[in-house]
Design a protein around this motif. Structure first.
Motif, PDB file in Angstrom:
ATOM      1  N   GLY A 197       2.777   2.574   2.819  1.00 43.91           N
ATOM      2  CA  GLY A 197       1.613   2.498   3.694  1.00 43.91           C
ATOM      3  C   GLY A 197       0.624   3.603   3.376  1.00 43.91           C
ATOM      4  O   GLY A 197       0.868   4.445   2.516  1.00 43.91           O
ATOM      5  N   TRP A 198      -0.507   3.582   4.069  1.00 42.97           N
ATOM      6  CA  TRP A 198      -1.511   4.619   3.876  1.00 42.97           C
ATOM      7  C   TRP A 198      -1.338   5.631   4.987  1.00 42.97           C
ATOM      8  O   TRP A 198      -1.503   5.319   6.169  1.00 42.97           O
ATOM      9  CB  TRP A 198      -2.903   4.026   3.871  1.00 42.97           C
ATOM     10  CG  TRP A 198      -3.195   3.235   2.629  1.00 42.97           C
ATOM     11  CD1 TRP A 198      -2.514   3.287   1.448  1.00 42.97           C
ATOM     12  CD2 TRP A 198      -4.229   2.277   2.429  1.00 42.97           C
ATOM     13  NE1 TRP A 198      -3.055   2.430   0.535  1.00 42.97           N
ATOM     14  CE2 TRP A 198      -4.122   1.792   1.108  1.00 42.97           C
ATOM     15  CE3 TRP A 198      -5.241   1.787   3.228  1.00 42.97           C
ATOM     16  CZ2 TRP A 198      -4.986   0.852   0.581  1.00 42.97           C
ATOM     17  CZ3 TRP A 198      -6.099   0.844   2.710  1.00 42.97           C
ATOM     18  CH2 TRP A 198      -5.976   0.385   1.397  1.00 42.97           C
ATOM     19  N   GLN A 199      -1.011   6.857   4.623  1.00 45.31           N
ATOM     20  CA  GLN A 199      -0.765   7.927   5.566  1.00 45.31           C
ATOM     21  C   GLN A 199      -1.951   8.893   5.565  1.00 45.31           C
ATOM     22  O   GLN A 199      -2.545   9.147   4.524  1.00 45.31           O
ATOM     23  CB  GLN A 199       0.499   8.710   5.169  1.00 45.31           C
ATOM     24  CG  GLN A 199       1.719   7.854   4.914  1.00 45.31           C
ATOM     25  CD  GLN A 199       2.257   7.234   6.178  1.00 45.31           C
ATOM     26  OE1 GLN A 199       2.315   7.882   7.202  1.00 45.31           O
ATOM     27  NE2 GLN A 199       2.644   5.971   6.109  1.00 45.31           N
ATOM     28  N   LYS A 209       0.852  -1.187   0.000  1.00 50.11           N
ATOM     29  CA  LYS A 209       0.000   0.000   0.000  1.00 50.11           C
ATOM     30  C   LYS A 209       0.888   1.237   0.000  1.00 50.11           C
ATOM     31  O   LYS A 209       1.930   1.262   0.655  1.00 50.11           O
ATOM     32  CB  LYS A 209      -0.896  -0.003   1.233  1.00 50.11           C
ATOM     33  CG  LYS A 209      -1.837  -1.189   1.264  1.00 50.11           C
ATOM     34  CD  LYS A 209      -2.614  -1.232   2.551  1.00 50.11           C
ATOM     35  CE  LYS A 209      -3.510  -2.460   2.580  1.00 50.11           C
ATOM     36  NZ  LYS A 209      -4.237  -2.582   3.846  1.00 50.11           N
ATOM     37  N   TRP A 210       0.439   2.271  -0.724  1.00 54.16           N
ATOM     38  CA  TRP A 210       1.235   3.487  -0.898  1.00 54.16           C
ATOM     39  C   TRP A 210       0.359   4.720  -0.825  1.00 54.16           C
ATOM     40  O   TRP A 210      -0.804   4.696  -1.217  1.00 54.16           O
ATOM     41  CB  TRP A 210       1.951   3.454  -2.252  1.00 54.16           C
ATOM     42  CG  TRP A 210       2.919   2.324  -2.324  1.00 54.16           C
ATOM     43  CD1 TRP A 210       2.651   1.043  -2.735  1.00 54.16           C
ATOM     44  CD2 TRP A 210       4.280   2.347  -1.931  1.00 54.16           C
ATOM     45  NE1 TRP A 210       3.779   0.283  -2.628  1.00 54.16           N
ATOM     46  CE2 TRP A 210       4.799   1.059  -2.139  1.00 54.16           C
ATOM     47  CE3 TRP A 210       5.124   3.342  -1.438  1.00 54.16           C
ATOM     48  CZ2 TRP A 210       6.113   0.738  -1.860  1.00 54.16           C
ATOM     49  CZ3 TRP A 210       6.439   3.023  -1.160  1.00 54.16           C
ATOM     50  CH2 TRP A 210       6.918   1.726  -1.373  1.00 54.16           C
ATOM     51  N   ARG A 238      -2.957   0.681  -3.960  1.00 55.15           N
ATOM     52  CA  ARG A 238      -2.432  -0.672  -3.711  1.00 55.15           C
ATOM     53  C   ARG A 238      -1.762  -1.154  -4.984  1.00 55.15           C
ATOM     54  O   ARG A 238      -2.191  -0.820  -6.085  1.00 55.15           O
ATOM     55  CB  ARG A 238      -3.555  -1.657  -3.372  1.00 55.15           C
ATOM     56  CG  ARG A 238      -4.182  -1.471  -2.021  1.00 55.15           C
ATOM     57  CD  ARG A 238      -5.262  -2.507  -1.744  1.00 55.15           C
ATOM     58  NE  ARG A 238      -6.352  -2.424  -2.735  1.00 55.15           N
ATOM     59  CZ  ARG A 238      -6.674  -3.381  -3.591  1.00 55.15           C
ATOM     60  NH1 ARG A 238      -6.023  -4.519  -3.613  1.00 55.15           N
ATOM     61  NH2 ARG A 238      -7.668  -3.227  -4.433  1.00 55.15           N
ATOM     62  N   VAL A 239      -0.743  -1.991  -4.822  1.00 53.63           N
ATOM     63  CA  VAL A 239      -0.106  -2.633  -5.971  1.00 53.63           C
ATOM     64  C   VAL A 239      -0.843  -3.946  -6.220  1.00 53.63           C
ATOM     65  O   VAL A 239      -0.887  -4.812  -5.344  1.00 53.63           O
ATOM     66  CB  VAL A 239       1.396  -2.895  -5.718  1.00 53.63           C
ATOM     67  CG1 VAL A 239       2.014  -3.638  -6.891  1.00 53.63           C
ATOM     68  CG2 VAL A 239       2.127  -1.581  -5.467  1.00 53.63           C
ATOM     69  N   ILE A 240      -1.447  -4.070  -7.406  1.00 51.03           N
ATOM     70  CA  ILE A 240      -2.224  -5.277  -7.698  1.00 51.03           C
ATOM     71  C   ILE A 240      -1.546  -6.185  -8.708  1.00 51.03           C
ATOM     72  O   ILE A 240      -1.983  -7.314  -8.908  1.00 51.03           O
ATOM     73  CB  ILE A 240      -3.646  -4.923  -8.194  1.00 51.03           C
ATOM     74  CG1 ILE A 240      -3.589  -4.087  -9.467  1.00 51.03           C
ATOM     75  CG2 ILE A 240      -4.438  -4.231  -7.103  1.00 51.03           C
ATOM     76  CD1 ILE A 240      -4.920  -3.987 -10.188  1.00 51.03           C
ATOM     77  N   ALA A 253       4.977  -1.611 -11.431  1.00 56.35           N
ATOM     78  CA  ALA A 253       3.880  -1.950 -10.532  1.00 56.35           C
ATOM     79  C   ALA A 253       2.590  -1.370 -11.089  1.00 56.35           C
ATOM     80  O   ALA A 253       2.562  -0.216 -11.522  1.00 56.35           O
ATOM     81  CB  ALA A 253       4.143  -1.376  -9.148  1.00 56.35           C
ATOM     82  N   GLU A 254       1.527  -2.173 -11.075  1.00 52.15           N
ATOM     83  CA  GLU A 254       0.213  -1.652 -11.451  1.00 52.15           C
ATOM     84  C   GLU A 254      -0.471  -1.183 -10.173  1.00 52.15           C
ATOM     85  O   GLU A 254      -0.688  -1.965  -9.249  1.00 52.15           O
ATOM     86  CB  GLU A 254      -0.644  -2.709 -12.144  1.00 52.15           C
ATOM     87  CG  GLU A 254      -1.958  -2.128 -12.623  1.00 52.15           C
ATOM     88  CD  GLU A 254      -2.825  -3.114 -13.382  1.00 52.15           C
ATOM     89  OE1 GLU A 254      -3.817  -2.668 -13.992  1.00 52.15           O
ATOM     90  OE2 GLU A 254      -2.527  -4.325 -13.370  1.00 52.15           O
ATOM     91  N   MET A 255      -0.764   0.104 -10.133  1.00 48.85           N
ATOM     92  CA  MET A 255      -1.365   0.716  -8.953  1.00 48.85           C
ATOM     93  C   MET A 255      -2.859   0.888  -9.191  1.00 48.85           C
ATOM     94  O   MET A 255      -3.288   1.205 -10.309  1.00 48.85           O
ATOM     95  CB  MET A 255      -0.751   2.096  -8.716  1.00 48.85           C
ATOM     96  CG  MET A 255       0.759   2.139  -8.716  1.00 48.85           C
ATOM     97  SD  MET A 255       1.482   1.394  -7.266  1.00 48.85           S
ATOM     98  CE  MET A 255       1.240   2.703  -6.082  1.00 48.85           C
ATOM     99  N   VAL A 256      -3.661   0.688  -8.126  1.00 46.45           N
ATOM    100  CA  VAL A 256      -5.101   0.930  -8.202  1.00 46.45           C
ATOM    101  C   VAL A 256      -5.490   1.748  -6.974  1.00 46.45           C
ATOM    102  O   VAL A 256      -5.003   1.500  -5.866  1.00 46.45           O
ATOM    103  CB  VAL A 256      -5.908  -0.386  -8.292  1.00 46.45           C
ATOM    104  CG1 VAL A 256      -5.751  -1.250  -7.066  1.00 46.45           C
ATOM    105  CG2 VAL A 256      -7.377  -0.107  -8.553  1.00 46.45           C
ATOM    106  N   ALA A 257      -6.343   2.752  -7.195  1.00 47.22           N
ATOM    107  CA  ALA A 257      -6.791   3.600  -6.090  1.00 47.22           C
ATOM    108  C   ALA A 257      -7.610   2.769  -5.114  1.00 47.22           C
ATOM    109  O   ALA A 257      -8.436   1.945  -5.515  1.00 47.22           O
ATOM    110  CB  ALA A 257      -7.614   4.767  -6.618  1.00 47.22           C
TER     111      ALA A 257
END
Length: 84
Positions: free
Chosen positions: A69-71, A14-15, A28-30, A41-45
């Protein structure tokens, strides 16, 4: 001897984006793919599965763009404490 995988914990990580991407900060990286010496990396909201994009995984190491992580906004805006 097998080659060590770059970014072994990328998938599922998670980013938080420092700047909004298509209106969102949490991703998230899916998926991941290797192309030559590069890893993508494929990122999805987190809140909108229609918002997705591919990014060079090396860019996730740039703290001026991404935090692991989620900040919360408060966490992002507070100065980081240095550990001595």
């Amino acid at each position: 001897m097998t080659k060590k995988q770059k970014f072994p914990y990328l998938l599922g990580s998670k980013w938080t984006a420092q700047q909004k991407v298509d209106g969102w900060r949490h991703f998230r990286v899916i998926n991941r793919k290797n192309q030559g010496k590069w890893v993508y990396a494929e990122m999805v909201a987190a809140c909108d599965p229609n918002v997705r994009f591919w990014i060079n995984a090396k860019l996730l190491q740039d703290r001026s763009q991404w935090e692991a992580g989620w900040q919360t906004l408060q966490e992002m805006n507070s100065p980081q404490e240095e550990v001595s």
